[in-house]
Write an enzyme that holds these catalytic residues in place. Structure first.
Site, mmCIF file in Angstrom:
data_model
loop_
_atom_site.group_PDB
_atom_site.id
_atom_site.type_symbol
_atom_site.label_atom_id
_atom_site.label_comp_id
_atom_site.label_asym_id
_atom_site.label_seq_id
_atom_site.Cartn_x
_atom_site.Cartn_y
_atom_site.Cartn_z
ATOM 1 N N SER A 171 0.840 -1.194 0.000
ATOM 2 C CA SER A 171 0.000 0.000 0.000
ATOM 3 C C SER A 171 0.883 1.255 0.000
ATOM 4 O O SER A 171 1.709 1.423 -0.887
ATOM 5 C CB SER A 171 -0.961 -0.044 1.197
ATOM 6 N N ASP A 265 -8.395 -5.840 -5.686
ATOM 7 C CA ASP A 265 -8.057 -4.754 -4.768
ATOM 8 C C ASP A 265 -9.111 -3.649 -4.886
ATOM 9 O O ASP A 265 -9.333 -3.122 -5.979
ATOM 10 C CB ASP A 265 -6.673 -4.216 -5.130
ATOM 11 N N HIS A 296 -6.531 -6.304 -1.408
ATOM 12 C CA HIS A 296 -5.452 -5.346 -1.184
ATOM 13 C C HIS A 296 -4.404 -5.871 -0.205
ATOM 14 O O HIS A 296 -3.209 -5.730 -0.444
ATOM 15 C CB HIS A 296 -6.055 -4.045 -0.643
#
Length: 354
Positions: A171, A265, A296
């Site tokens: 991320s 995601d 994700h």
């Protein structure tokens, strides 16, 4: 039916998800990685049980311990200069290949992946960059000199084998990892997990350089039926020439990059960002692992799918996406690929296994 519960033995932060209003969107994360395991209880029932009661007796049951560090592992708190984190060192004299481990927009210090990587023979610095100790509580900008200081600190350690190191990030941490690979010569192997190839939300500064972020369009947030935030549409299109100045200059990457993408995601279009970064790089310097149905938060194998969770700084839970079986397969396959990638480009790790 097999019912699985994880019962940690120590800190409150490690308590498992309970299907109750006050804990409905809590993410199961091991905090005290060196102190105790998760205890996983497996129970087999005759037929499907959506909810079990005291009258339901399992046909069979057993318990297993999930440890996040191997025997003899050393955890060293790091508070040197500006750098804050925890260094995990395998037993033995070393030297070991060095890795910096980064997480994302929740901030704080998350150590479970660092412990697992160190248990496979790497010297791993779990690095915090905001919302921890005396670091800024919120992330106003990414100061790349902080990450450069962390890289130099790790490589100075007598048990760390240079001259290069690896970085693993997910991320926001993946965004940082790609920027480190582009600007810091110490970084020779980068694992980018569901990130971006552009600055988003916060600018990056490094010496006299400033890379502006792509703007958010908060009016595009989607509210799901459970009141969670789906942020998959809040970014401006990175292919718009107006945002070219926000791109991380992936063409400057000297080492190798492994891009790991979950195609389900719901945080942002990770596959698009990976493809945009790879288009700027020589084909031999990068590789893409793309997993249909994975969300994700692609984590080490055995980690439960977290498709929605609360996160620091957001008023509502956030949707991460993912389908249980596909996500589990992605975690199993990608973890082996990540370890092999780091060993290939940093040199062989120690032989101990967890």
């Amino acid at each position: 039916m097999v019912e699985v519960t994880a019962t940690p033995q120590s800190s409150l932060a490690d308590r498992p998800v309970q299907v109750q209003p006050d804990t409905l969107f809590r993410r199961l994360v091991k905090r005290d990685v060196a102190g105790s395991p998760f205890v996983v209880r497996l129970e087999v029932f005759d037929g499907l049980r959506l909810v079990t009661g005291p009258q339901d007796q399992p046909l069979a049951s057993c318990e297993a311990e999930r440890w996040y560090v191997g025997p003899g592992m050393q955890r060293v708190p790091i508070r040197e200069g500006r750098v804050r984190g925890a260094l995990f060192l395998p037993p033995g004299p070393g030297p070991f290949p060095g890795v910096i481990d980064l997480f994302g927009g929740a901030g704080g210090l998350i150590e479970f992946r660092a412990g697992l990587l160190a248990s496979r023979g790497f010297a791993v610095l779990a690095l915090a960059f905001f919302a921890y100790d005396d670091l800024p509580r919120t992330l106003a900008q990414l100061d790349l000199e902080y990450f450069e200081e962390a890289a130099e600190l790790l490589l100075r350690h007598p048990k760390v084998r240079g001259p290069g190191l690896g970085v693993v990030g997910v991320s926001k941490g993946a965004e940082v990892a790609l920027a480190m690979a582009a600007f810091l010569p110490q970084v020779v192997a980068t694992v980018w997990i569901n990130g971006t190839a552009f600055l988003h939300g916060n600018p990056l500064v490094y010496k006299d350089l400033r890379i502006p972020p792509i703007p958010y369009y908060t009016e595009r947030v989607i509210f799901t039926e459970v009141g969670a935030l789906d942020n998959s549409a809040i970014f401006a299109d990175p292919r718009d020439p107006a945002y070219s100045a926000s791109a991380i200059p992936a063409e400057k990457v000297r080492g190798k990059v492994l891009f790991v993408v979950g195609e389900a995601d719901r945080s942002f279009n990770s596959k698009l960002f990976a493809e945009l970064a790879m288009a700027r790089m020589p084909p031999e310097s990068c590789r893409l692992l793309s997993y249909p149905g994975a969300g994700h938060l692609i984590e080490p194998p055995g980690s439960p799918l977290c498709s929605i969770s609360s996160i620091r700084g957001t008023p509502r839970p956030v949707v991460w996406g993912g389908e249980a079986q596909a996500h589990a397969r992605a975690q199993e396959h990608s973890w082996q690929e990540i370890v092999q990638f780091l060993e290939l480009h940093l040199g062989p790790a120690a032989t101990m296994k967890l």
